[in-house]
Design a protein around this motif. Structure first.
Motif, PDB file in Angstrom:
ATOM      1  N   ARG A  87       6.729  -4.041   3.126  1.00  0.00           N
ATOM      2  CA  ARG A  87       5.543  -3.111   2.793  1.00  0.00           C
ATOM      3  C   ARG A  87       5.815  -1.839   2.019  1.00  0.00           C
ATOM      4  O   ARG A  87       6.678  -1.098   2.736  1.00  0.00           O
ATOM      5  CB  ARG A  87       4.573  -3.076   3.588  1.00  0.00           C
ATOM      6  CG  ARG A  87       3.825  -4.375   3.794  1.00  0.00           C
ATOM      7  CD  ARG A  87       2.276  -4.135   4.599  1.00  0.00           C
ATOM      8  NE  ARG A  87       1.587  -5.421   4.823  1.00  0.00           N
ATOM      9  CZ  ARG A  87       0.539  -5.579   4.080  1.00  0.00           C
ATOM     10  NH1 ARG A  87       0.409  -4.735   2.898  1.00  0.00           N
ATOM     11  NH2 ARG A  87      -0.062  -6.563   3.974  1.00  0.00           N
ATOM     12  N   PRO A  88       5.277  -1.317   1.069  1.00  0.00           N
ATOM     13  CA  PRO A  88       5.612   0.249   0.666  1.00  0.00           C
ATOM     14  C   PRO A  88       4.979   1.171   1.740  1.00  0.00           C
ATOM     15  O   PRO A  88       4.157   0.864   2.478  1.00  0.00           O
ATOM     16  CB  PRO A  88       4.857   0.309  -0.665  1.00  0.00           C
ATOM     17  CG  PRO A  88       4.327  -1.103  -1.063  1.00  0.00           C
ATOM     18  CD  PRO A  88       4.316  -1.887   0.172  1.00  0.00           C
ATOM     19  N   ARG A  89       5.551   2.272   1.764  1.00  0.00           N
ATOM     20  CA  ARG A  89       5.290   3.384   3.004  1.00  0.00           C
ATOM     21  C   ARG A  89       3.833   3.823   2.494  1.00  0.00           C
ATOM     22  O   ARG A  89       3.411   3.662   1.542  1.00  0.00           O
ATOM     23  CB  ARG A  89       6.210   4.540   2.870  1.00  0.00           C
ATOM     24  CG  ARG A  89       7.676   4.398   3.302  1.00  0.00           C
ATOM     25  CD  ARG A  89       8.313   5.470   3.095  1.00  0.00           C
ATOM     26  NE  ARG A  89       7.567   6.641   3.658  1.00  0.00           N
ATOM     27  CZ  ARG A  89       7.867   7.817   3.439  1.00  0.00           C
ATOM     28  NH1 ARG A  89       9.053   8.063   3.113  1.00  0.00           N
ATOM     29  NH2 ARG A  89       7.031   8.692   4.104  1.00  0.00           N
ATOM     30  N   TYR A  90       3.215   4.134   3.645  1.00  0.00           N
ATOM     31  CA  TYR A  90       1.854   4.592   3.610  1.00  0.00           C
ATOM     32  C   TYR A  90       1.601   5.396   2.534  1.00  0.00           C
ATOM     33  O   TYR A  90       0.662   5.528   1.842  1.00  0.00           O
ATOM     34  CB  TYR A  90       1.425   5.060   5.105  1.00  0.00           C
ATOM     35  CG  TYR A  90       0.080   6.001   4.853  1.00  0.00           C
ATOM     36  CD1 TYR A  90      -1.152   5.360   4.495  1.00  0.00           C
ATOM     37  CD2 TYR A  90       0.122   7.075   4.864  1.00  0.00           C
ATOM     38  CE1 TYR A  90      -2.222   5.803   4.408  1.00  0.00           C
ATOM     39  CE2 TYR A  90      -1.330   8.011   4.646  1.00  0.00           C
ATOM     40  CZ  TYR A  90      -2.275   7.145   4.645  1.00  0.00           C
ATOM     41  OH  TYR A  90      -3.403   7.819   4.407  1.00  0.00           O
ATOM     42  N   ASN A  91       2.428   6.576   2.443  1.00  0.00           N
ATOM     43  CA  ASN A  91       2.383   7.842   1.533  1.00  0.00           C
ATOM     44  C   ASN A  91       2.816   7.402   0.408  1.00  0.00           C
ATOM     45  O   ASN A  91       3.702   7.981  -0.369  1.00  0.00           O
ATOM     46  CB  ASN A  91       2.991   8.971   1.974  1.00  0.00           C
ATOM     47  CG  ASN A  91       2.277  10.098   1.298  1.00  0.00           C
ATOM     48  OD1 ASN A  91       1.167  10.104   0.243  1.00  0.00           O
ATOM     49  ND2 ASN A  91       2.800  11.189   1.313  1.00  0.00           N
ATOM     50  N   LYS A  98      -3.554   2.204  -5.665  1.00  0.00           N
ATOM     51  CA  LYS A  98      -3.914   1.151  -5.045  1.00  0.00           C
ATOM     52  C   LYS A  98      -4.409  -0.114  -5.894  1.00  0.00           C
ATOM     53  O   LYS A  98      -4.186  -1.040  -5.735  1.00  0.00           O
ATOM     54  CB  LYS A  98      -5.089   1.623  -3.766  1.00  0.00           C
ATOM     55  CG  LYS A  98      -5.354   0.498  -2.931  1.00  0.00           C
ATOM     56  CD  LYS A  98      -6.260   1.121  -1.853  1.00  0.00           C
ATOM     57  CE  LYS A  98      -6.357   0.120  -0.826  1.00  0.00           C
ATOM     58  NZ  LYS A  98      -6.998   0.680   0.276  1.00  0.00           N
ATOM     59  N   PRO A  99      -5.072   0.564  -7.024  1.00  0.00           N
ATOM     60  CA  PRO A  99      -5.658  -0.722  -7.979  1.00  0.00           C
ATOM     61  C   PRO A  99      -4.262  -1.485  -8.594  1.00  0.00           C
ATOM     62  O   PRO A  99      -4.531  -2.552  -8.679  1.00  0.00           O
ATOM     63  CB  PRO A  99      -6.142   0.443  -9.377  1.00  0.00           C
ATOM     64  CG  PRO A  99      -6.581   1.695  -8.596  1.00  0.00           C
ATOM     65  CD  PRO A  99      -5.690   1.854  -7.442  1.00  0.00           C
ATOM     66  N   SER A 100      -3.238  -0.587  -8.712  1.00  0.00           N
ATOM     67  CA  SER A 100      -1.837  -1.347  -9.231  1.00  0.00           C
ATOM     68  C   SER A 100      -1.461  -2.384  -8.065  1.00  0.00           C
ATOM     69  O   SER A 100      -1.013  -3.644  -8.362  1.00  0.00           O
ATOM     70  CB  SER A 100      -0.934  -0.566  -9.542  1.00  0.00           C
ATOM     71  OG  SER A 100       0.243  -1.127  -9.755  1.00  0.00           O
ATOM     72  N   LEU A 101      -1.527  -2.168  -6.919  1.00  0.00           N
ATOM     73  CA  LEU A 101      -1.205  -2.939  -5.760  1.00  0.00           C
ATOM     74  C   LEU A 101      -2.030  -3.906  -5.699  1.00  0.00           C
ATOM     75  O   LEU A 101      -1.408  -5.273  -5.532  1.00  0.00           O
ATOM     76  CB  LEU A 101      -1.347  -2.337  -4.376  1.00  0.00           C
ATOM     77  CG  LEU A 101      -0.126  -1.374  -3.845  1.00  0.00           C
ATOM     78  CD1 LEU A 101      -0.419  -0.818  -2.587  1.00  0.00           C
ATOM     79  CD2 LEU A 101       1.166  -2.247  -3.872  1.00  0.00           C
ATOM     80  N   GLU A 102      -3.494  -3.969  -5.937  1.00  0.00           N
ATOM     81  CA  GLU A 102      -4.509  -4.957  -5.885  1.00  0.00           C
ATOM     82  C   GLU A 102      -4.192  -5.996  -7.055  1.00  0.00           C
ATOM     83  O   GLU A 102      -4.698  -7.110  -6.920  1.00  0.00           O
ATOM     84  CB  GLU A 102      -5.984  -4.474  -5.788  1.00  0.00           C
ATOM     85  CG  GLU A 102      -6.108  -3.663  -4.418  1.00  0.00           C
ATOM     86  CD  GLU A 102      -7.352  -2.761  -4.337  1.00  0.00           C
ATOM     87  OE1 GLU A 102      -8.121  -2.582  -5.460  1.00  0.00           O
ATOM     88  OE2 GLU A 102      -7.708  -2.381  -3.472  1.00  0.00           O
ATOM     89  N   SER A 103      -3.678  -5.518  -8.089  1.00  0.00           N
ATOM     90  CA  SER A 103      -3.511  -6.409  -9.189  1.00  0.00           C
ATOM     91  C   SER A 103      -2.109  -7.199  -9.265  1.00  0.00           C
ATOM     92  O   SER A 103      -1.821  -7.870 -10.285  1.00  0.00           O
ATOM     93  CB  SER A 103      -3.459  -5.640 -10.539  1.00  0.00           C
ATOM     94  OG  SER A 103      -2.420  -4.949 -10.499  1.00  0.00           O
ATOM     95  N   SER A 108      -1.932 -10.249  -3.829  1.00  0.00           N
ATOM     96  CA  SER A 108      -2.215  -8.728  -3.919  1.00  0.00           C
ATOM     97  C   SER A 108      -1.152  -8.066  -2.971  1.00  0.00           C
ATOM     98  O   SER A 108      -1.223  -8.600  -1.717  1.00  0.00           O
ATOM     99  CB  SER A 108      -3.789  -8.721  -3.657  1.00  0.00           C
ATOM    100  OG  SER A 108      -3.957  -7.149  -3.353  1.00  0.00           O
ATOM    101  N   GLY A 109      -0.830  -6.789  -3.477  1.00  0.00           N
ATOM    102  CA  GLY A 109      -0.376  -5.889  -2.411  1.00  0.00           C
ATOM    103  C   GLY A 109      -1.052  -5.441  -1.162  1.00  0.00           C
ATOM    104  O   GLY A 109      -0.517  -4.864  -0.340  1.00  0.00           O
ATOM    105  N   THR A 110      -2.381  -5.546  -0.952  1.00  0.00           N
ATOM    106  CA  THR A 110      -3.146  -5.264   0.028  1.00  0.00           C
ATOM    107  C   THR A 110      -3.492  -6.366   0.801  1.00  0.00           C
ATOM    108  O   THR A 110      -4.229  -6.134   1.943  1.00  0.00           O
ATOM    109  CB  THR A 110      -4.377  -4.625  -0.459  1.00  0.00           C
ATOM    110  OG1 THR A 110      -4.908  -5.458  -1.398  1.00  0.00           O
ATOM    111  CG2 THR A 110      -3.953  -3.363  -1.325  1.00  0.00           C
TER     112      THR A 110
END
Length: 125
Positions: A87-91, A98-103, A108-110
């Motif tokens: 997973r990508p680091r928190y920061n 976040k919108p890019s992760l969700e797409s 989804s990255g989330t």
């Protein structure tokens, strides 16, 4: 591969993990690649025996494997799968994009099991 694993431990753990996932953690599966129901499910990961000629890491089993049965289990959020991504680091994207992760496609990255979702794309890069 075991000698490479020993040589990289503990400072080269990320490189060793890349090799382990490339060989699908020595999971016993049929078909092109492991998937839920073909190598693992919610209750276990089916690992190869040391006597299997195709096993790369002889004597190595995924934790928390019971060596006699060479089975292991993972968190139910992972849907029984071992991890194939970090997973990508928190920061990072989680904070700034976040919108890019969700797409992200196919997952989804989330998503709770993002790091454990296997895809051919994640291993080709």
């Amino acid at each position: 591969m075991m000698q490479k694993w020993v040589a990289l431990y503990p400072w080269g753990a990320l490189e060793a993990w890349v090799d382990m996932r490339k060989y699908h953690y020595d999971i016993k599966y049929t078909g092109e690649y492991p998937a839920s129901g073909n190598g693992w499910d919610l209750s276990m990961v089916n690992q190869k025996w040391d006597t299997d000629a195709t096993k790369v890491y002889k004597g190595f089993y995924l934790s928390p494997a019971q060596v006699q049965g060479r089975k292991s289990t993972y968190n139910t959020l992972n849907q029984g799968a071992p991890c194939y991504r970090i997973r990508p680091r928190y920061n990072s994207e989680y904070m700034w994009n976040k919108p890019s992760l969700e797409s992200l496609v196919p997952i989804s990255g989330t998503a709770d099991n993002y790091q454990c979702f296997y895809s051919l794309v994640c291993l080709s890069g």
